[in-house]
Design an enzyme around this catalytic site. Sequence first.
Site, PDB file in Angstrom:
ATOM      1  N   HIS A   5     -34.681  44.984 -16.465  1.00 48.45           N
ATOM      2  CA  HIS A   5     -33.776  44.288 -15.543  1.00 48.45           C
ATOM      3  C   HIS A   5     -33.682  45.021 -14.215  1.00 48.45           C
ATOM      4  CE1 HIS A   5     -31.550  42.073 -19.045  1.00 48.45           C
ATOM      5  NE2 HIS A   5     -32.733  41.556 -18.766  1.00 48.45           N
ATOM      6  N   TYR A  45     -34.388  47.123 -24.956  1.00 46.56           N
ATOM      7  CA  TYR A  45     -35.643  46.528 -24.497  1.00 46.56           C
ATOM      8  C   TYR A  45     -36.815  47.486 -24.689  1.00 46.56           C
ATOM      9  CZ  TYR A  45     -33.657  42.308 -22.395  1.00 46.56           C
ATOM     10  OH  TYR A  45     -33.057  41.093 -22.203  1.00 46.56           O
ATOM     11  N   ARG A  64     -26.151  46.383 -22.409  1.00 46.96           N
ATOM     12  CA  ARG A  64     -25.067  45.595 -23.003  1.00 46.96           C
ATOM     13  C   ARG A  64     -25.087  45.635 -24.528  1.00 46.96           C
ATOM     14  NH1 ARG A  64     -29.059  41.766 -21.636  1.00 46.96           N
ATOM     15  NH2 ARG A  64     -29.418  40.110 -23.183  1.00 46.96           N
TER      16      ARG A  64
END
Length: 845
Positions: A266, A275, A329
């Site tokens: 991101h 990720y 998150r």
Amino acid sequence: MLSFLPAAGLLAVTKQLPAGAAPARSSDDHARFLANTIEIFAGTEESNARPEVADKLTAIARTARNRLAAMDDAGTGELFAGQPLGTSESNLSRSFQYLYEIALATKTPGIDDPDLANNTDVQQRVIDGLIWLHENYYGDQDEGYYGNWYHWEIGISTRATRTLVLLADQVAEYAPELTATYVESMDGYLRKGKDGDVDLDSRFHTGANLADITTNRILQGALLGDDARIEKAISDQQTVFATIDPYDLQHGVTDGYYEDGSFIQHHSVAYTGSYGRILLGRVVQSVKILDGTSYAAGDELVDVVHGWLTDGFAPVIFEGWMMEIVKGRAVSRTTTGYADVGAVVEAIVDLTDYAEPATATAFESYVKFIRSTSQATLDPTSFESPVSIPRYTDILGDDSIPAEDLNPPERSVAFNAMDKTVHRRPGYAFALARSSDRISKYEYMNYENLMPWFQGDGAYYLYLSGQDQREAFGVDYYTTVSPYRLAGVTSPVEERQTIPELYGQAWYENPDHPLEFTAASESQNTYVYFPRGTNGYSGGATLGAYGVAGMVQSDDVAYADKQRGILPDDFVVYQNTQAIKSWFMLDEEIVVLAAGIVDPAGRDAVTTVDSRISAAADDIAITGRERNGGTWSGTGTSQLDWLRYANAGQGTAVGYVFLDRQDVTVSVEEVTRSRQVVRASNPDTDVTKNVFGVSVDHPGGSSPTALAYALVPNAGEEQLQSYADGPLSVLANDERIQAIKHSELGVIAANVFTDRWQHAGRLAIGGPASVIMREADDAVTVALSDPTMDRDTVSVIVRGRPLKVDTADPGVEVTRIPGGTRIVADTHEAYGRSFTATLRPGWPR
């Protein structure tokens, strides 16, 4: 069973797919791709006959039966009961997932249930489901592509592609054009790409997302016999192996692995633990898919992944637990740090088949080390591939394989490319989350991590050896600890609202504004999902196993741009408290200095020295000594020399040494909250914890305040009492320089925040800079770095008798000057890297 919808009716309106530009290398390649993939997800006769795989087979069969029952109970507008379609992209994606899970059970060797194993009626039912979903909810792209882009470009495509692979023979017989139809639709939904394909210039086609998309396209190419698609997908995927050079970005991409081991997704979020592990798993799957074909991966790819594991993953895994600082998150999810590491372990296990013998042995030893130190038993049933389970079991059962960490026993790692620091010693690990104008303060998205505001403002996590980290951190830490009182944070005393509370949905909507605020717009990313800070100073240096880090605490970019009139009037922003902070990481201590603490709005502020959670029934003892010599126990406010928190239930202890005169508040509060306060989709489960807090208040006003203390992991009272006579001392703590000395270690370390020369003991430092010096035996070793990442050189003078250079890193120049020795490091485009020089007496007179 669903009535069969003729394939001809479905396919009549579709266009002919273009022929592949390149001739097929070999039809055997395509068949091998598909066979390899089925082995990955369904296992083999040999692997599934092993007793340790039985639970996995049971789970696959049980899931399939549940999905078939839900199919039986489906109502109008549903393929599966409870998953209404037409407006929910997540329900549509889940419906494809359920079809895949049914198909998987029919193709998994060792499942002897005749209602599942190779049951052609069930397989036909899955194919009917694919047809029905396409005709009613997926094939019309004017009606589709609502909600989250991920489901349309990755989630649905992954599940549909895998199902088509599993049932390739049945689809060829029953609905021969279904695969081509689905591939064309999947291409059409690749709207973040270019002409139905990957676009390496797209901000959506990077890192783990790119690995997912390209893996799907490799399999689609195998299904269609399209070598051009396969070759393009492999070529695109290979870009994720390139180390990101921030000074020479390819396609503008900042996502991926950096030279210092950092991983970013991101564009600005530290993401090794989520990720990053997804990318690792997908890449290893690709290695296995391509195995035995003319496209097979070479040894150099395995070498790259070995580097990821050693420099990227190993530092952030502590006794089998994935650290919070690299999870974005995902910290708000109920999946534990132990489960996160399980996915990494599976990838390592699979890589052992492709690595050189020495590397394979290191991998196997690390797998065994994780198992031997983890406080949670890794359940191999969680592995995606049944084949990985017996391999894992064999490693654990092989007495010739030693349990060895990929980390040295003592290690300090500056992940300056992602503004994170990890410091490890036998007995503990310290993890620090920084932020800057390069790296986000936090990540919020999709109702996840609802109260993240201070997670990148110097929040830290002290992991203690032998402790079950589920009892100390994870989702329950964020659920029960106030978001304003995370350990290490200096925050204003105020109440903030979450994004859903502010705007009634998961994002800020204003498509008519010049910044075009929509769910997936760049402005949403910049100001809502993962805002960066506005400070340029965030970095540090390492010297061997010692480390120093510094940060200027700032407002986020949303607050700054709102003051400039860039953001809409109804966009809510919050101002931060200002502070200058340093962390000095030694052997038995982590020293924390804070200066220039002031709130521009005049609010009160608070610095949280520590927040720790424990079960309500745990036996907690809090003891200490006041500055007036009196003993201390329990809670309240006083000026303390030191404090000790001991949890007999967890067998842990932490000491706190206060290096200046402050009123310290100690508290223990029983807190009960639902896990939904941090993530809307978490189960509405109440968690009750005792929350221990140590904090220092800063009254509102215009006068900056300062603070100095040390964390002492696993400390006893006698050890804490000894700090009255040293060895720690604070040399400076203001807005220009923060520096400490440890007399027993011979260490002086400093952060300089101004562009003027500052002094700390024997050191004169031309700032901004981070510096560590250690004197041991007859050597003086100095490490220095540029924490702003924009200086051409950093200079340090070691005052006293001139010293000659013994060893020095490339780019370091050592010269004799009157009254000392000058060290100059060429930090141009070094991106925060440390430069080291070792000096000895004997410079010619």
